[in-house]
Design a protein around this motif. Sequence first.
Motif, PDB file in Angstrom:
ATOM      1  N   HIS A   9       1.048  -1.155  -0.030  1.00  0.00           N
ATOM      2  CA  HIS A   9       0.128  -0.031   0.190  1.00  0.00           C
ATOM      3  C   HIS A   9       0.811   1.319   0.222  1.00  0.00           C
ATOM      4  CE1 HIS A   9      -3.027  -3.159   1.222  1.00  0.00           C
ATOM      5  NE2 HIS A   9      -3.777  -2.091   0.893  1.00  0.00           N
ATOM      6  N   VAL A  38       2.550   4.290  -1.081  1.00  0.00           N
ATOM      7  CA  VAL A  38       2.637   5.609  -1.715  1.00  0.00           C
ATOM      8  C   VAL A  38       3.714   6.236  -1.748  1.00  0.00           C
ATOM      9  CG1 VAL A  38       1.234   7.675  -2.538  1.00  0.00           C
ATOM     10  CG2 VAL A  38       0.007   5.584  -1.550  1.00  0.00           C
ATOM     11  N   THR A  75       8.374   5.545  -2.645  1.00  0.00           N
ATOM     12  CA  THR A  75       8.016   4.465  -3.638  1.00  0.00           C
ATOM     13  C   THR A  75       9.392   3.756  -3.360  1.00  0.00           C
ATOM     14  OG1 THR A  75       9.023   5.798  -5.291  1.00  0.00           O
ATOM     15  CG2 THR A  75       6.647   5.811  -5.487  1.00  0.00           C
ATOM     16  N   LYS A 112      -1.906   3.972   0.795  1.00  0.00           N
ATOM     17  CA  LYS A 112      -3.208   4.004   0.480  1.00  0.00           C
ATOM     18  C   LYS A 112      -4.204   3.292   1.248  1.00  0.00           C
ATOM     19  CE  LYS A 112      -5.475   2.036  -3.829  1.00  0.00           C
ATOM     20  NZ  LYS A 112      -6.601   1.461  -3.041  1.00  0.00           N
ATOM     21  N   ASP A 158      -7.700   1.444   1.607  1.00  0.00           N
ATOM     22  CA  ASP A 158      -8.845   0.736   0.768  1.00  0.00           C
ATOM     23  C   ASP A 158     -10.336   1.033   1.243  1.00  0.00           C
ATOM     24  OD1 ASP A 158      -6.725  -0.423  -0.650  1.00  0.00           O
ATOM     25  OD2 ASP A 158      -6.658  -2.289   1.008  1.00  0.00           O
ATOM     26  N   LYS A 164     -13.410   8.043  -2.703  1.00  0.00           N
ATOM     27  CA  LYS A 164     -12.795   7.536  -3.818  1.00  0.00           C
ATOM     28  C   LYS A 164     -12.253   6.148  -3.013  1.00  0.00           C
ATOM     29  CE  LYS A 164     -11.462  11.410  -6.233  1.00  0.00           C
ATOM     30  NZ  LYS A 164     -10.751  12.455  -6.437  1.00  0.00           N
ATOM     31  N   THR A 165     -12.599   5.656  -1.982  1.00  0.00           N
ATOM     32  CA  THR A 165     -12.126   4.243  -1.420  1.00  0.00           C
ATOM     33  C   THR A 165     -12.831   3.222  -2.275  1.00  0.00           C
ATOM     34  OG1 THR A 165     -13.891   4.881   0.390  1.00  0.00           O
ATOM     35  CG2 THR A 165     -11.566   5.222   0.978  1.00  0.00           C
ATOM     36  N   ALA A 203      -8.823  10.736   3.468  1.00  0.00           N
ATOM     37  CA  ALA A 203      -8.660   9.152   2.916  1.00  0.00           C
ATOM     38  C   ALA A 203     -10.028   9.108   2.105  1.00  0.00           C
ATOM     39  CB  ALA A 203      -8.316   8.200   4.204  1.00  0.00           C
ATOM     40  N   GLY A 251      -9.515  10.348  -1.327  1.00  0.00           N
ATOM     41  CA  GLY A 251      -8.543   9.492  -1.923  1.00  0.00           C
ATOM     42  C   GLY A 251      -7.284   9.902  -1.704  1.00  0.00           C
ATOM     43  N   ALA A 265      -3.607   9.736   0.849  1.00  0.00           N
ATOM     44  CA  ALA A 265      -2.969   8.693   1.377  1.00  0.00           C
ATOM     45  C   ALA A 265      -3.123   9.066   2.949  1.00  0.00           C
ATOM     46  CB  ALA A 265      -1.542   8.656   0.955  1.00  0.00           C
ATOM     47  N   GLN A 315      -0.638  17.319  -0.030  1.00  0.00           N
ATOM     48  CA  GLN A 315      -0.793  16.031  -0.095  1.00  0.00           C
ATOM     49  C   GLN A 315      -0.490  15.322   1.108  1.00  0.00           C
ATOM     50  OE1 GLN A 315      -2.202  14.090  -3.156  1.00  0.00           O
ATOM     51  NE2 GLN A 315      -2.291  16.194  -3.811  1.00  0.00           N
TER      52      GLN A 315
END
Length: 653
Positions: free
Chosen positions: A13, A15, A18, A31, A33, A58-59, A146, A149, A151, A653
């Motif tokens: 998960h 983000v 990376t 991320k 879910d 957006k989940t 979250a 959408g 993180a 973000q």
Amino acid sequence: MALTLTEKILKNHLVEPTGNLPERGADIAIKIDQTLTQDATGTMAYLQFETIGIDRVKTEISVSYIDHNTLQEDYKNMDDHRYLQSIAARYGIWFSRAGNGICHQVHLERFGIPGKTLLGSDSHTPTGGGIGMLAIGAGGLDVAVAMGGGAFHLSMPKVIGVKLTGMLTTGVSAKDIILEVLRRETVKGGVGCIYEYYGPGVATLTVPQRATITNMGAELGATCSIFPSDETTRLFMKAMGREEDWSPLTADPDAVYDKSIEIDLCDLSPLAACPHSPDAVKAIRDLAGIKVSQVAIGSCTNSSLSDLAAVAAIVKGKTIAPGVEAGISPGSRQTLLQAEKTGILGELIRAGFRILESACGPCIGMGFAPNSEGVSLRTFNRNFKGRSGTPDAQVYLVSPETAAIAAITGVITDPQSAAAEISSNAPAFDDKAAFDIRDDNMLIPPRPLEDAKNEVILRGPNIKECPATPEIPDTLSLPVLLKTEDNVSTDDIMPAGAKVLPLRSNIPEISKFTFSRLDHTFYTRAKEASGCFVLGGDNYGQGSSREHAALAPMYLGVRAVIVKSFARIHKANLINYGIIPLVLDVAEMYERIEQGDELMLTGIRFSLEHGTPFQLSRTKDGLSFTAKNDLDVRSRKILLSGGLASYTRTGGQ
Ligand code: MIC
Ligand code: SF4
């Protein structure tokens, strides 16, 4: 490289950064879910969510539960419920109606999926770890982000391995396992950590037992707790009619834990967390004989069908002792229906239990408060002073078995003495049969976007806007309006209970109760001062995820909280609402600073911009000292932007 189960899910998960997982303590973003909210934290979360300005969550799944604020003395709570229902209908969110059960238990039964991430605006969200979810509690604003959408940001946790061997003996329960972990690790031992259970003892525990452990892992201050997903999990998911959501998950055999503890389940005996802390753990045999006036079975920790069955096995054919009042709140309507079908409910009613709603109820002081100086045995997870609604009550946190036997004998009694009843009266059901009622008719599914767009949001007069977060200046010269002890909980900062909970959507009104358990003059003094600091000890802000413990102080002018150490969720909530969390560089300074001292905090914006330590001095004698700047870059940016809402609105973000 061999990975723990926690690391595997985090890696899947990740983000930011990376690639590979960074070192422990580094800032990571994952991320999310699934999300869950409940009604007491939900209104603020959705008021914030609305300002993000998107049409749909957006989940993969977001669920809004009504389970806390169900004692409806006037219009307020139901106004909130209607607001939440209309928001759910508008934004593609599942809605669990009042009476359907406690968010964590319903989520485990109806929505949880091994290997997924779940963020919930409730500190006991880690219950989902019982089926191998990485389930984390957070403030409502983080959950709102979250749902939009965004993180979730956290420090890369340490992973503590808890190796379970052997199996529980009759009369000893999963609750005793987590009480043993709390005894060893304390309420602050888990800050920055995830507890991962493994070893041969795991297979001996059912999913509800595992969920009891991951649920109360919140009391360790941990980010969350997790069990592997195995054959037992598969059977549970199958019984829930959701076998297709199951997958096997486990740590690599040679995974390395940052620390390991081992518990031989055969060695455990019944335990209790004594007043007034979940880690004040003693053996039941050392407490035996204490007179009990109340017994409460329920809460998201111990309200599953097997918990009710364990109680029924002990009380079958007996009557609650005359000096005891006993109540049961089943964790979900599904559990209640099944308890009815299997005859368990009948046994409980016959024994004299009061059947309370399928909701949080007594756990959060919503009714069923104990008598003055009463001894209440509760199967819950928190026993902070006054939380039950009775300031001088003595609340012990125990297993269903320990609670049940005390209900019959009227005194604290070792449930191992009822081993014969437990064995012979245990209802004959397996996990599959036990859950053959899958009850979804009080769950309202999301609607197609085209219909949802026309939904009118219902805002009753109880719902007030969230107050704006003040800008952070470069210098603050303010008095320490309150000095607190160690382990101050968010219940101390902002109490809950039947009187205060209905005000959760009205910050000006709820702020009147800020710190009222510790100092009833705080509100008036804060209103008179134009801004202030609060000084705290270790583990400041332990317990719940309620943002109101940050929002109300912010509204009353608290600009910084200076402590020896913070609890995770509360620290994040302070940042999200623009209160600077300062950790003393030298813990001894705590002793030297007194309530009433005027302190000067200088170069604040510079420290936030550059990550340098915070400079403080006392006005009366110039005593100067520093506070750590242990804030990650994003948290510093949030503070500089005036809180998470404005940070997000301006593209952060
Ligand atoms: C709790 O157990 O303290 C609560 C009530 O569930 C809180 C949430 C809240 O204050 O609304 C929690 O655990 O986060
Ligand atoms: Fe509800 Fe109590 Fe669980 Fe909090 S701890 S979610 S109040 S049952």
